[in-house]
Design an enzyme around this catalytic site. Structure first.
Site, PDB file in Angstrom:
ATOM      1  N   HIS A 125       2.563  18.068   5.563  1.00  0.00           N
ATOM      2  CA  HIS A 125       4.069  17.934   5.715  1.00  0.00           C
ATOM      3  C   HIS A 125       4.568  16.468   5.151  1.00  0.00           C
ATOM      4  O   HIS A 125       4.432  15.566   6.062  1.00  0.00           O
ATOM      5  CB  HIS A 125       4.457  18.178   7.098  1.00  0.00           C
ATOM      6  CG  HIS A 125       6.085  18.175   7.166  1.00  0.00           C
ATOM      7  ND1 HIS A 125       6.720  19.256   7.567  1.00  0.00           N
ATOM      8  CD2 HIS A 125       6.889  17.296   6.965  1.00  0.00           C
ATOM      9  CE1 HIS A 125       8.083  19.033   7.387  1.00  0.00           C
ATOM     10  NE2 HIS A 125       8.112  18.014   7.073  1.00  0.00           N
ATOM     11  N   HIS A 143       7.332  14.613   2.342  1.00  0.00           N
ATOM     12  CA  HIS A 143       8.609  14.348   1.525  1.00  0.00           C
ATOM     13  C   HIS A 143       8.251  13.409   0.445  1.00  0.00           C
ATOM     14  O   HIS A 143       8.645  12.233   0.515  1.00  0.00           O
ATOM     15  CB  HIS A 143       9.804  13.840   2.115  1.00  0.00           C
ATOM     16  CG  HIS A 143      10.260  15.070   3.324  1.00  0.00           C
ATOM     17  ND1 HIS A 143      10.959  15.974   3.251  1.00  0.00           N
ATOM     18  CD2 HIS A 143       9.654  15.272   4.564  1.00  0.00           C
ATOM     19  CE1 HIS A 143      11.125  16.742   4.173  1.00  0.00           C
ATOM     20  NE2 HIS A 143      10.263  16.404   5.171  1.00  0.00           N
ATOM     21  N   GLN A 167      17.778  20.927   2.548  1.00  0.00           N
ATOM     22  CA  GLN A 167      17.724  19.680   3.627  1.00  0.00           C
ATOM     23  C   GLN A 167      19.307  19.936   4.371  1.00  0.00           C
ATOM     24  O   GLN A 167      19.293  19.678   5.436  1.00  0.00           O
ATOM     25  CB  GLN A 167      17.908  18.578   3.058  1.00  0.00           C
ATOM     26  CG  GLN A 167      18.449  17.225   3.603  1.00  0.00           C
ATOM     27  CD  GLN A 167      17.244  16.842   4.632  1.00  0.00           C
ATOM     28  OE1 GLN A 167      16.279  16.156   4.153  1.00  0.00           O
ATOM     29  NE2 GLN A 167      17.228  17.084   5.891  1.00  0.00           N
ATOM     30  N   HIS A 211      11.098  23.408   8.462  1.00  0.00           N
ATOM     31  CA  HIS A 211      11.412  22.168   9.704  1.00  0.00           C
ATOM     32  C   HIS A 211      12.199  23.216  10.766  1.00  0.00           C
ATOM     33  O   HIS A 211      12.935  23.698  10.541  1.00  0.00           O
ATOM     34  CB  HIS A 211      12.482  21.236   8.821  1.00  0.00           C
ATOM     35  CG  HIS A 211      11.938  20.457   8.112  1.00  0.00           C
ATOM     36  ND1 HIS A 211      11.231  20.613   6.970  1.00  0.00           N
ATOM     37  CD2 HIS A 211      11.735  19.061   8.313  1.00  0.00           C
ATOM     38  CE1 HIS A 211      10.852  19.567   6.237  1.00  0.00           C
ATOM     39  NE2 HIS A 211      11.007  18.407   7.003  1.00  0.00           N
ATOM     40  N   GLU A 240      13.488  20.396  15.032  1.00  0.00           N
ATOM     41  CA  GLU A 240      13.404  19.021  15.038  1.00  0.00           C
ATOM     42  C   GLU A 240      14.529  18.395  15.815  1.00  0.00           C
ATOM     43  O   GLU A 240      15.549  17.653  15.246  1.00  0.00           O
ATOM     44  CB  GLU A 240      13.152  18.420  13.628  1.00  0.00           C
ATOM     45  CG  GLU A 240      12.552  16.946  13.630  1.00  0.00           C
ATOM     46  CD  GLU A 240      12.460  16.520  12.323  1.00  0.00           C
ATOM     47  OE1 GLU A 240      12.958  16.976  11.307  1.00  0.00           O
ATOM     48  OE2 GLU A 240      11.913  15.242  12.268  1.00  0.00           O
ATOM     49  N   ASP A 260       4.566  13.164   6.705  1.00  0.00           N
ATOM     50  CA  ASP A 260       6.077  13.482   6.777  1.00  0.00           C
ATOM     51  C   ASP A 260       6.889  12.446   5.934  1.00  0.00           C
ATOM     52  O   ASP A 260       7.335  12.960   4.839  1.00  0.00           O
ATOM     53  CB  ASP A 260       6.820  13.554   8.379  1.00  0.00           C
ATOM     54  CG  ASP A 260       8.300  14.362   8.307  1.00  0.00           C
ATOM     55  OD1 ASP A 260       8.656  14.857   7.292  1.00  0.00           O
ATOM     56  OD2 ASP A 260       8.877  14.226   9.407  1.00  0.00           O
ATOM     57  N   TRP A 282      13.957   7.819   6.753  1.00  0.00           N
ATOM     58  CA  TRP A 282      13.626   8.428   8.016  1.00  0.00           C
ATOM     59  C   TRP A 282      12.521   7.277   8.850  1.00  0.00           C
ATOM     60  O   TRP A 282      12.456   7.387  10.112  1.00  0.00           O
ATOM     61  CB  TRP A 282      13.083   9.696   8.152  1.00  0.00           C
ATOM     62  CG  TRP A 282      14.418  10.771   7.801  1.00  0.00           C
ATOM     63  CD1 TRP A 282      15.176  11.430   8.438  1.00  0.00           C
ATOM     64  CD2 TRP A 282      14.536  11.199   6.517  1.00  0.00           C
ATOM     65  NE1 TRP A 282      16.182  12.142   7.959  1.00  0.00           N
ATOM     66  CE2 TRP A 282      15.663  12.207   6.343  1.00  0.00           C
ATOM     67  CE3 TRP A 282      14.160  11.094   4.983  1.00  0.00           C
ATOM     68  CZ2 TRP A 282      16.183  12.687   5.634  1.00  0.00           C
ATOM     69  CZ3 TRP A 282      14.705  11.816   4.044  1.00  0.00           C
ATOM     70  CH2 TRP A 282      15.799  12.431   4.238  1.00  0.00           C
TER      71      TRP A 282
HETATM   72 FE   FE2 Z   1       9.957  16.703   7.391  1.00  0.00          FE
END
Ligand code: FE2
Length: 426
Positions: free
Chosen positions: A57, A59, A152, A210, A213, A309, A315
Site C-alpha cells: 500500500h 501513494h 481520493q 481504502h 480509515e 502508505d 500525511w
Molecule cells: Fe493510503
C-alpha cells in the site's frame, strides 16, 4: 552452468546452511551444498536471504512532496487530503515522475521490489496516472509496480470520479480503488463499494479500497466490501486497506465480521507508521492506537500485510521506503512480541503482500524469479530488530543494489571493538 550460486544462506522459514542456485533469472534449486559449476558465487555467510520486500500500500503520486504547498498542522487524514487538494492544480507530470523515480530508487535500495501504488484519479487531467504509468513501464526491469485507480475525493462525492476512474483503467491502471468512508453518507459509501466491485468484476480486475480509515467504530464499510466480494465472486481478489475503525469496533461485532472477511477471502493491509500518527487525533486520553486488529485478523486466517502508505507527503513527513520500519512499528503497535508473531510481522512485509498483489513467481521455490535480498541479520526477528542493512538486492539473478554492513568502531581506552549489534555474537 549456473549464473549465480548463493551459498550458506538462512531462510525466512528457519532453514539454515542453504544454497540457492540461479539460472536464467530464476531459482532452479534450493538445498544444502549444491555442487554445480557456476559463473558467480555470493557467500551469504549464514545470513538471511529473503524474497524481496513487498509494499502492498503506497501513494507514489504524493511521495516526496512534503511541504508543498504547506505542512499538515493538525496531523489528521482530513488536513492531508485538504493539502493534497491544494497542491493538485499545480502538479506537473514531470514533477510527479521525477519524485516517483527518486522514490523507486530508494525502495530498491531498501530491498523492496514490488509496490502497489494508489494513484489519485480525482484530477480531470489524469496527470499522475499518465506519469505513474510511464514510471511503471520504465522501472519494469527492476521493480514491479501495480497501480490502483484511487478516487481520493470520493467515487460518488467527486463529480467526474467515475468517468476518470474508467479512463484510468482504460489507460492501463491495474486495480480498482475506492474510499467509502469519505463519501458523504454511510449509504453512499456502501453504494460506492457496490459500483466499484461491479466495475472490477466486469473487467476481471483486482480491488483494493481504502476502507474505514477512521476512528468511528460505526464505519463498517469492510462488511459491505466483503459482502460485495462474495456477490461478485471476487473471492481472493479484494483487499481492504487501513481498516482502522476495526480498532474501535465492538468486540461482538468483530467476532461476526472476521469470519465474513475470511469467507470472502479479503486481504487486509495495515499501515502502522501512518495510522499510529493520523488516528486518535480527536481523542484526549487515553488515545486510541489507530491500527487495525492485525493479530486477530491473522488468527482468523485472513491474509494480512503491512504497507508503508506514505513517505514525506501531506500525511506523513518521515520515512525512507524501508518496509522493516513498517514491520517494526506494526509489531509494537500490535503488541506482537511472541516469536511466531514477530515472524508474522516479517511475513506481513514480504509473502503476505505478495499474496495480496497476486505477484507471479514470488518466493524461494524452484521456478520462482531470482528476486532476493541478503540482509545483515540471521533471521527475520533480528532483521526487524536491527532494521538490518540490505547487503545485496538481487533482481532476476543480477545484483542491482549493495550496502556496506552496518558496524560502528567503538574506542574505549585501548580497547577497540566493532559493534554490529548481533547477540549472541557469532
Ligand atoms: Fe493510503
Amino acid at each position: 552452468m549456473l549464473d549465480l550460486l548463493i551459498r550458506n544462506a538462512a531462510l525466512p522459514d528457519g532453514r539454515t546452511g542453504m544454497d540457492i542456485a540461479i539460472q536464467g533469472g530464476r531459482i532452479v534449486e534450493v538445498r544444502p551444498q549444491i555442487g554445480a559449476q557456476t559463473r558467480e558465487v555470493i557467500d551469504a555467510g549464514g545470513l538471511l536471504v529473503t524474497p524481496p520486500f513487498v509494499d502492498s500500500h503506497f501513494h507514489m503520486d504524493s511521495a516526496l512532496s512534503l511541504g508543498q504547498p504547506r505542512l499538515n498542522e493538525s496531523g489528521t487524514l482530513l488536513e492531508g487530503i485538504q493539502i493534497w487538494g491544494e497542491l493538485k492544480p499545480d502538479l506537473t507530470a514531470e514533477a510527479i515522475k521525477a519524485r516517483a523515480l527518486a522514490y523507486c530508487r530508494w525502495a530498491i535500495a531498501r530491498g523492496t521490489l514490488a509496490i502497489r501504488s494508489h494513484v489519485d484519479v480525482c484530477d480531470d487531467r489524469l496527470l499522475a496516472v499518465e506519469a505513474l504509468l510511464e514510471v511503471k513501464r520504465e522501472m519494469r526491469p527492476w521493480l514491479d509496480i501495480q497501480l490502483v485507480a484511487f478516487p481520493q475525493d470520493g467515487f460518488l462525492r467527486y463529480p467526474k470520479a467515475r468517468e476518470n476512474l474508467i479512463r484510468a483503467l482504460d489507460l492501463g491502471v491495474d486495480v480498482v480503488g475506492g474510499i467509502p468512508h469519505f463519501e458523504r453518507t454511510m449509504a453512499e459509501g456502501a453504494a460506492s463499494i457496490a459500483a466499484l466491485c461491479e466495475i472490477a468484476a466486469e473487467r476481471g480486475l483486482l480491488v483494493d479500497m481504502h476502507c474505514d480509515e477512521t476512528d468511528d467504530p460505526l464505519s463498517r464499510h469492510i462488511e459491505s466490501l466483503a459482502s460485495e466480494t462474495q456477490r461478485h465472486r471476487l473471492q481472493g481478489r479484494v483487499t481492504g486497506s487501513h481498516l482502522t475503525s476495526m480498532h474501535s469496533m465492538d468486540n461482538y461485532y468483530v467476532s461476526k465480521l472476521l469470519p465474513l472477511m475470511r469467507e470472502a477471502g479479503v486481504s487486509a493491509v495495515a499501515n502502522p507508521l501512518i495510522n499510529i500518527t493520523l488516528q486518535g487525533r480527536h481523542d484526549s486520553y487515553p488515545k486510541r492506537r489507530g491500527m487495525t486488529r492485525v493479530k486477530e485478523l491473522m488468527a482468523a486466517g485472513i491474509n494480512t500485510a503491512f504497507g508503508h502508505d506514505c513517505v514525506m507527503d501531506p500525511w506523513y513527513g518521515l520515512g525512507s521506503g524501508d518496509l522493516l520500519e513498517a514491520a517494526h512499528m506494526g509489531l509494537h503497535v500490535g503488541q506482537m512480541t511472541g516469536l511466531a508473531e514477530m515472524r508474522a510481522c516479517f511475513a506481513a512485509v514480504t509473502a503476505n503482500g505478495a499474496q495480496a498483489l497476486h505477484l507471479d513467481g514470488y518466493g524461494l521455490e524452484p521456478g520462482c524469479h531470482a528476486d532476493l535480498v541478503l540482509l545483515q541479520a540471521r533471521d527475520p526477528i533480528e532483521a526487524i530488530r536491527l532494521r538490518a542493512a540490505r547487503l545485496k538486492v538481487i533482481r532476476r539473478g543480477e545484483v542491482i543494489a549493495e550496502s556496506a554492513p552496518h558496524a560502528t568502531e567503538v574506542r574505549l581506552g585501548g580497547a577497540v571493538t566493532r559493534e554490529d549489534f548481533f547477540w549472541p555474537k557469532p
